[in-house]
Design a protein around this motif. Structure first.
Motif, PDB file in Angstrom:
ATOM      1  N   ILE A  15       0.843  -1.194   0.000  1.00  0.00           N
ATOM      2  CA  ILE A  15       0.000   0.000   0.000  1.00  0.00           C
ATOM      3  C   ILE A  15       0.882   1.249   0.000  1.00  0.00           C
ATOM      4  O   ILE A  15       0.416   2.353   0.277  1.00  0.00           O
ATOM      5  CB  ILE A  15      -0.968   0.022   1.197  1.00  0.00           C
ATOM      6  N   TYR A  72      -7.332   1.348  -6.192  1.00  0.00           N
ATOM      7  CA  TYR A  72      -7.876   0.141  -5.598  1.00  0.00           C
ATOM      8  C   TYR A  72      -8.595  -0.663  -6.687  1.00  0.00           C
ATOM      9  O   TYR A  72      -9.020  -0.109  -7.706  1.00  0.00           O
ATOM     10  CB  TYR A  72      -8.833   0.483  -4.464  1.00  0.00           C
ATOM     11  N   TYR A  73      -8.706  -1.958  -6.446  1.00  0.00           N
ATOM     12  CA  TYR A  73      -9.392  -2.827  -7.410  1.00  0.00           C
ATOM     13  C   TYR A  73     -10.771  -2.263  -7.724  1.00  0.00           C
ATOM     14  O   TYR A  73     -11.551  -1.925  -6.822  1.00  0.00           O
ATOM     15  CB  TYR A  73      -9.497  -4.238  -6.836  1.00  0.00           C
ATOM     16  N   SER A 107     -12.545   1.934  -2.980  1.00  0.00           N
ATOM     17  CA  SER A 107     -11.762   1.933  -1.744  1.00  0.00           C
ATOM     18  C   SER A 107     -12.229   0.867  -0.765  1.00  0.00           C
ATOM     19  O   SER A 107     -11.506   0.548   0.192  1.00  0.00           O
ATOM     20  CB  SER A 107     -11.812   3.314  -1.085  1.00  0.00           C
ATOM     21  N   ASN A 162     -12.175  -2.048  -1.422  1.00  0.00           N
ATOM     22  CA  ASN A 162     -11.244  -3.145  -1.692  1.00  0.00           C
ATOM     23  C   ASN A 162      -9.828  -2.824  -1.225  1.00  0.00           C
ATOM     24  O   ASN A 162      -8.869  -3.454  -1.687  1.00  0.00           O
ATOM     25  CB  ASN A 162     -11.231  -3.441  -3.201  1.00  0.00           C
ATOM     26  N   SER A 163      -9.693  -1.888  -0.309  1.00  0.00           N
ATOM     27  CA  SER A 163      -8.357  -1.469   0.135  1.00  0.00           C
ATOM     28  C   SER A 163      -7.584  -2.595   0.803  1.00  0.00           C
ATOM     29  O   SER A 163      -6.346  -2.586   0.807  1.00  0.00           O
ATOM     30  CB  SER A 163      -8.467  -0.276   1.086  1.00  0.00           C
ATOM     31  N   LEU A 197      -2.788  -2.012  -3.117  1.00  0.00           N
ATOM     32  CA  LEU A 197      -2.903  -1.079  -4.229  1.00  0.00           C
ATOM     33  C   LEU A 197      -2.443  -1.728  -5.530  1.00  0.00           C
ATOM     34  O   LEU A 197      -1.480  -2.499  -5.543  1.00  0.00           O
ATOM     35  CB  LEU A 197      -2.067   0.172  -3.975  1.00  0.00           C
TER      36      LEU A 197
END
Length: 232
Positions: A56, A88-89, A93, A95-96, A100
């Protein structure tokens, strides 16, 4: 593994243990590093120390930070200008926890943790059979995949997770001039490699029979996750 103790004392730094007049740097039990201990969020596999989670990190090696974009237009603006960015995916966010996803310019400019590097093809290759060249061990267990994520062959779920590397199948993205296509979560996971040619990424994906994991090469037109590695 329990803390290493010598005569009941846990060594607390290089220079505390000597062989003659020479400082002892590392102590192994067989091929396993037992001192100094592997740091939090790290795992030793086959004489390498890997970070267990997708990065990240947003700090740039040259200073400043990688922007986290939230839509394709923002991504395209920076990417077309050869500028680093992350996301993010699915630009979500929520999916944080996956880590990243970085464009190739961010991969080449990120500040790598001290002592670590972005894995090369050789680094990945050296652990791709979980240090064992026999086909019987070439299964999903070396990646530490979560049985709830990797779909094929539930018969081997009891052996998943042996290595602790914890690649869960969080997808990645391919982009063209108009959009990003997100590879489904649970089917694969894309990672950058520390090389500068056009095939700088790999994606790990399971095969149904006999449900082992293979890597496929990707190009620079991807957004992928980052792990870091160093020699044990």
């Amino acid at each position: 593994m329990a803390d290493l103790k010598l005569n009941g004392i846990t060594p607390d730094g290089v220079g505390k243990i000597k062989l003659g007049s020479v400082d002892v740097q590392e102590i192994y039990m067989g091929s396993t590093l037992v001192w100094p201990p592997v740091g939090p969020g790290e795992i030793e596999i086959c004489n390498y120390i890997w970070t267990q989670e997708n990065s990240i990190e947003t700090e740039l090696a040259a200073g400043g930070n990688i922007p986290i974009v939230s839509d394709f237009a923002s991504f395209k603006l920076l990417n077309d200008a050869s500028q680093p960015c992350a996301m993010y995916y699915n630009f979500d966010s929520n999916n944080s926890s996956y880590g990243l996803l970085y464009n190739s310019f961010a991969k080449n400019a990120i500040k790598v943790p001290a002592g670590f590097r972005i894995p090369t093809p050789n680094d990945w290759g050296d652990i791709s059979l979980f240090c064992n060249p026999t086909l019987d061990t070439y299964k999903a267990n070396w990646l530490g995949a979560n049985p709830g994520e990797w779909a094929p062959n539930p018969a081997i779920t009891t052996t998943l997770g042996d290595s602790g590397l914890d690649i869960y199948g969080y997808g990645y993205g391919f982009y063209d001039a108009t959009s990003i296509t997100w590879k489904p979560v649970g089917e694969s996971e894309g990672h950058w490699q520390g090389v500068t040619d056009t095939a700088t990424g790999i994606a790990w994906m399971p095969l149904i029979n006999p449900s082992f994991l293979i890597s496929i090469s990707t190009g620079n037109n991807t957004v992928s996750y980052l792990r870091f590695v160093k020699d044990a």
